[in-house]
Scaffold this active site. Structure first.
Site, PDB file in Angstrom:
ATOM      1  N   ARG A  26       0.824  -1.219   0.000  1.00 45.11           N
ATOM      2  CA  ARG A  26       0.000   0.000   0.000  1.00 45.11           C
ATOM      3  C   ARG A  26       0.855   1.265   0.000  1.00 45.11           C
ATOM      4  NH1 ARG A  26      -3.582   2.996   4.018  1.00 45.11           N
ATOM      5  NH2 ARG A  26      -5.445   3.608   2.835  1.00 45.11           N
ATOM      6  N   ILE A  52      -7.307   7.493  -1.158  1.00 46.64           N
ATOM      7  CA  ILE A  52      -7.159   6.037  -1.216  1.00 46.64           C
ATOM      8  C   ILE A  52      -7.969   5.506  -0.040  1.00 46.64           C
ATOM      9  CG2 ILE A  52      -4.966   6.175   0.067  1.00 46.64           C
ATOM     10  CD1 ILE A  52      -4.078   3.615  -1.267  1.00 46.64           C
ATOM     11  N   SER A  53      -8.874   4.566  -0.308  1.00 51.19           N
ATOM     12  CA  SER A  53      -9.770   4.070   0.733  1.00 51.19           C
ATOM     13  C   SER A  53      -9.007   3.304   1.801  1.00 51.19           C
ATOM     14  CB  SER A  53     -10.830   3.153   0.128  1.00 51.19           C
ATOM     15  OG  SER A  53     -11.680   3.856  -0.744  1.00 51.19           O
ATOM     16  N   GLN A  54      -9.617   3.228   2.986  1.00 48.18           N
ATOM     17  CA  GLN A  54      -8.987   2.458   4.055  1.00 48.18           C
ATOM     18  C   GLN A  54      -8.939   0.982   3.660  1.00 48.18           C
ATOM     19  OE1 GLN A  54     -12.597   3.369   6.673  1.00 48.18           O
ATOM     20  NE2 GLN A  54     -11.717   1.572   7.688  1.00 48.18           N
TER      21      GLN A  54
END
Length: 203
Positions: A26, A52-54
Site C-alpha cells: 500500500r 485512497i480508501s482504508q
C-alpha cells in the site's frame, strides 16, 4: 470484521482477498509524505480532492463481488491504483476508469512499473462505464453516486455483482451490493454506512 458483522453478515473475509491485501504494498500507492501512515486502517489523500480508501473497505468491497480467477472486472475511480492492484491478483483482467486525467496517467504508470500487467487504465467519465469490454463479471465503484448509473447496470453480466457507495456528499451514504440474476433482474442490498468522495461526471 467482527465490528461490522451485524451490517455485512460476514464474520471473516475470503482468504484469497486477505492474501491479496498482504501481497500489494500500500505504501507504493500513497504520496511520499504520507507513507508513514500507509498501513493504518484509514483513508489518505492522494491529491486532486481524491483519497485512497482504508484497507478494510477495499477488502470488503473486493470480498463482496466474490472475485474468481477468470473474471473480467470494471473499476470506476482508479485513484492511485491500489484497488485495481488488489483486484489484479484475484481476477483475469481489470479495466479501470478515472475522471481526473493526471491521476489516470500516474496510476497507469505506477501499475505498469509494479508489474500489474492485467490492469488497463483509461481516463474518462465512469458514469458511462466502458462499453467496449462489457459485459463484466463484476463492477466496483470507489466514489459515491446519488443514484446508480444505468450504464453500469446495463454493462453488468447476468449473474454478476456491482458494489457502489450510494448517497450525496456530506449526507448519509450506504455501500450497496447489486446482483443481476440470470434473467437480468436486479436485487439491491445495503451493506454498510460509508463515506466516499462523490462520483463526478455528466450522466
Amino acid at each position: 470484521m467482527r465490528g461490522t458483522r451485524h451490517y455485512t453478515g460476514r464474520a471473516a473475509l475470503d482468504q484469497r482477498v486477505v492474501a491479496a491485501l498482504g501481497a500489494v504494498p500500500r505504501h507504493a500507492f500513497v504520496p511520499d509524505e504520507l507513507q508513514y501512515g500507509a498501513y493504518a486502517n484509514r483513508p489518505l489523500p492522494i491529491g486532486h480532492g481524491q483519497t485512497i480508501s482504508q484497507p478494510y473497505i477495499v477488502a470488503l468491497m473486493t470480498d463482496l463481488i466474490r472475485p474468481r480467477a477468470d473474471d473480467v472486472v470494471l473499476e470506476i475511480g482508479t485513484g492511485s491504483g491500489y484497488q485495481a492492484a488488489i483486484l489484479s491478483r484475484l481476477v483475469k483482467q481489470v479495466y479501470s476508469m478515472e475522471i481526473v486525467d493526471a491521476l489516470a496517467l500516474q496510476a497507469a504508470a505506477r501499475l505498469q512499473r509494479l508489474g500489474y500487467d492485467n490492469v488497463e487504465v483509461r481516463a474518462g467519465n465512469g458514469r458511462q462505464g466502458w462499453p467496449q469490454h462489457a459485459p463484466y463479471d463484476a463492477i466496483l465503484v470507489t466514489a459515491a453516486a446519488v443514484t446508480i448509473p444505468a450504464a453500469l447496470i446495463e454493462q453488468l453480466k447476468p449473474g454478476g455483482s456491482l458494489v457502489i457507495p450510494v448517497g450525496a456528499q456530506h449526507d448519509a451514504q450506504d455501500l450497496v451490493l447489486v446482483n443481476k440474476d440470470a434473467d437480468g433482474r436486479i436485487e439491491k442490498r445495503s451493506v454498510l454506512p460509508v463515506v466516499f468522495v462523490p462520483l463526478t461526471g455528466a450522466q
